[in-house]
Design a protein around this motif. Structure first.
Motif, short mmCIF file in Angstrom:
data_model
loop_
_atom_site.label_atom_id
_atom_site.label_comp_id
_atom_site.label_asym_id
_atom_site.label_seq_id
_atom_site.Cartn_x
_atom_site.Cartn_y
_atom_site.Cartn_z
N TYR A 79 -2.08 0.63 -5.02
CA TYR A 79 -1.04 -0.38 -5.22
C TYR A 79 0.01 0.03 -6.24
CZ TYR A 79 -3.71 -3.95 -2.67
OH TYR A 79 -4.38 -4.68 -1.71
N ASP A 99 0.87 -1.16 0.00
CA ASP A 99 0.00 0.00 0.00
C ASP A 99 0.91 1.22 0.00
OD1 ASP A 99 -1.63 2.14 0.58
OD2 ASP A 99 -2.70 1.15 2.22
N ILE A 117 -7.14 0.65 -2.21
CA ILE A 117 -5.71 0.71 -1.87
C ILE A 117 -4.91 1.14 -3.10
CG2 ILE A 117 -3.70 -0.63 -1.11
CD1 ILE A 117 -5.65 -2.48 0.36
N ASN A 145 -5.30 1.88 -8.37
CA ASN A 145 -6.05 1.83 -7.11
C ASN A 145 -7.13 0.76 -7.19
OD1 ASN A 145 -8.08 2.54 -5.02
ND2 ASN A 145 -6.70 4.27 -4.66
N SER A 184 5.63 -6.12 -1.60
CA SER A 184 5.21 -5.99 -0.21
C SER A 184 6.26 -6.50 0.78
CB SER A 184 3.89 -6.73 0.03
OG SER A 184 4.04 -8.12 -0.24
#
Length: 426
Positions: free
Chosen positions: A136, A108, A134, A130, A313
């Motif tokens: 991304y 995020d 979120i 988005n 991530s």
């Protein structure tokens, strides 16, 4: 692409769907970032020059490039993500940001807002990255789908250039047939036009779209059959190459290998940001025009992020990764190097700053995207989870039509059945 889809399903098992937070500690020593993208050697050279400039300004950061041609890029990326060893900064496109984001593989970006300033980017641009509320990804730039034409091929065949404000798909087919008939052997009016983008333009002009807003399909089998009837007639008339050559061209990676890039076709569909590469390959002054049928129904073209920059991530260096993306989208020095290769910059200040630096070809791209933006206001519908399989399905079904293994009517039904199964649509 099948491998990419299969490996993507393994993300949760590999830990990418976990809630573990990425490393957020400040790094005092040397940091190495891995940055992946797809493209040809020209894009690699431009990107490396931008990387060198970034490294000069950030002596503690070394950026390791990882790139491949489009056909192999997503399989390689899926392998690294499933193995928990993905690049820190990942270039994505199409439905991939949603697929990877929804499975926990992307950060995020609000978590790195201190290093990544999105304030200058319009909401319409940010919407491309988005999903599920979120952010991304960040768009590399704006882009639109277009028809490339080679005026030299038209002139040598004695065929007038099309009027983009009035012409239809029937006019397109007749123009392509006339070029082929009046040109030397091996020169064609058009390459096979079948692609996901061309289908979506055609569908939207007919009041449909490949996908619906709620994640299903919104294109009729009859519409698809009409499309494949048209492409079959293009081959039968000689307006487009035969099945064997079309299949061969479909498997080639770069503009320099295409008919347009070799100066052997009058028309070919492409993204607007590919204009400079096609023109460089062909050696001819090319033109960008609207696809056929845009004036006879609701416009089917749209503005879309050329590509999306995202952060893995599980990266150990989120702040440095964010700093690299911020440089690529907000720094005029980066934009002066990259130009329009990844689309027209979304940051208006950056676009204004680089206008004097743009080549003639890049100015053509910029002006065309600006012109399309005046009326290409259809909503962007991102493919649902599973839709990354659609391109492979289209290629397989189109091959069946090319070699007359299935009829256009059978192709329409098969495409809808297989895509519906891939995305779980009822």
């Amino acid at each position: 692409m099948a491998a990419a889809a299969a490996l993507l399903l393994a993300l949760t098992a590999s830990g990418c769907g976990s809630s573990a937070a990425p490393g957020t500690e400040e790094t005092d020593g040397q940091v190495e970032l891995r940055f992946s993208w797809w493209g040809n050697s020209d894009r690699a050279e431009l990107t490396q020059r931008a990387i060198d400039t970034f490294e000069d300004a950030h002596p503690n950061i070394t950026v390791k490039p990882e790139f491949a041609d489009f056909n192999g890029y997503f399989d390689r990326l899926a392998t690294t993500v499933a193995g928990g060893d993905a690049p820190d900064v990942i270039t994505l496109g199409g439905a991939y940001p949603r697929e990877y984001g929804d499975r926990g593989a992307l950060m995020d970006l609000t978590e790195v807002s201190g290093e990544l300033d999105l304030g200058k980017l319009p909401e319409s641009a940010l919407a491309n990255g988005n999903f599920s509320g979120i952010q991304y990804g960040v768009p590399t730039g704006n882009n639109t789908y277009a028809l490339l034409i080679n005026p030299r091929v038209f002139e040598e065949a004695g065929v007038p250039l099309p009027d983009e404000d009035t012409w239809s798909w029937e006019d397109y087919a007749e123009t392509a047939e006339a070029i082929s008939a009046k040109s030397p052997d091996g020169v064609f009016g058009t390459a096979d036009p079948t692609s996901m983008e061309a289908l979506d333009v055609y569908a939207w002009q007919n009041g449909e779209s490949v996908y619906s807003e709620d994640g299903g399909m919104n294109i009729e089998a009859e519409t698809l059959a009409d499309w494949w009837d048209m492409t079959a007639e293009l081959r039968a008339s000689g307006a487009a190459p035969d099945a064997a050559l079309s299949a061969e061209l479909d498997g080639l990676a770069g503009p320099e290998q295409s008919l347009m890039g070799r100066g052997l076709s009058g028309m070919e569909f492409a993204w607007s940001n590919q204009y400079a590469a096609y023109q460089s390959a062909s050696g001819d002054p090319l033109q960008l025009i609207r696809p056929p049928g845009e004036s006879h129904a609701q416009p089917g073209v749209w503005l879309q992020a050329s590509q999306i920059y995202s952060i893995y991530s599980q990266t150990e260096h989120p702040k440095e990764a964010a700093a690299l993306i911020d440089f690529l989208i907000n720094d005029p020095e980066a934009a002066k190097i990259i130009g329009t290769d990844r689309g027209i910059p979304s940051n208006p200040d950056v676009l204004e700053a680089i206008q004097p630096e743009l080549t003639e070809a890049q100015q053509v791209e910029s002006q065309f995207v600006g012109r399309m933006g005046e009326y290409a206001n259809r909503p962007l519908i991102i493919g649902p989870v599973g839709s990354t399989n659609t391109l492979q399905i289209l290629e397989r079904v189109n091959s069946g039509v090319l070699f007359e293994q299935i009829t256009p009517e059978e192709a329409g039904k098969q495409f809808i059945d297989e895509v519906s199964a891939a995305i779980g649509a009822k």
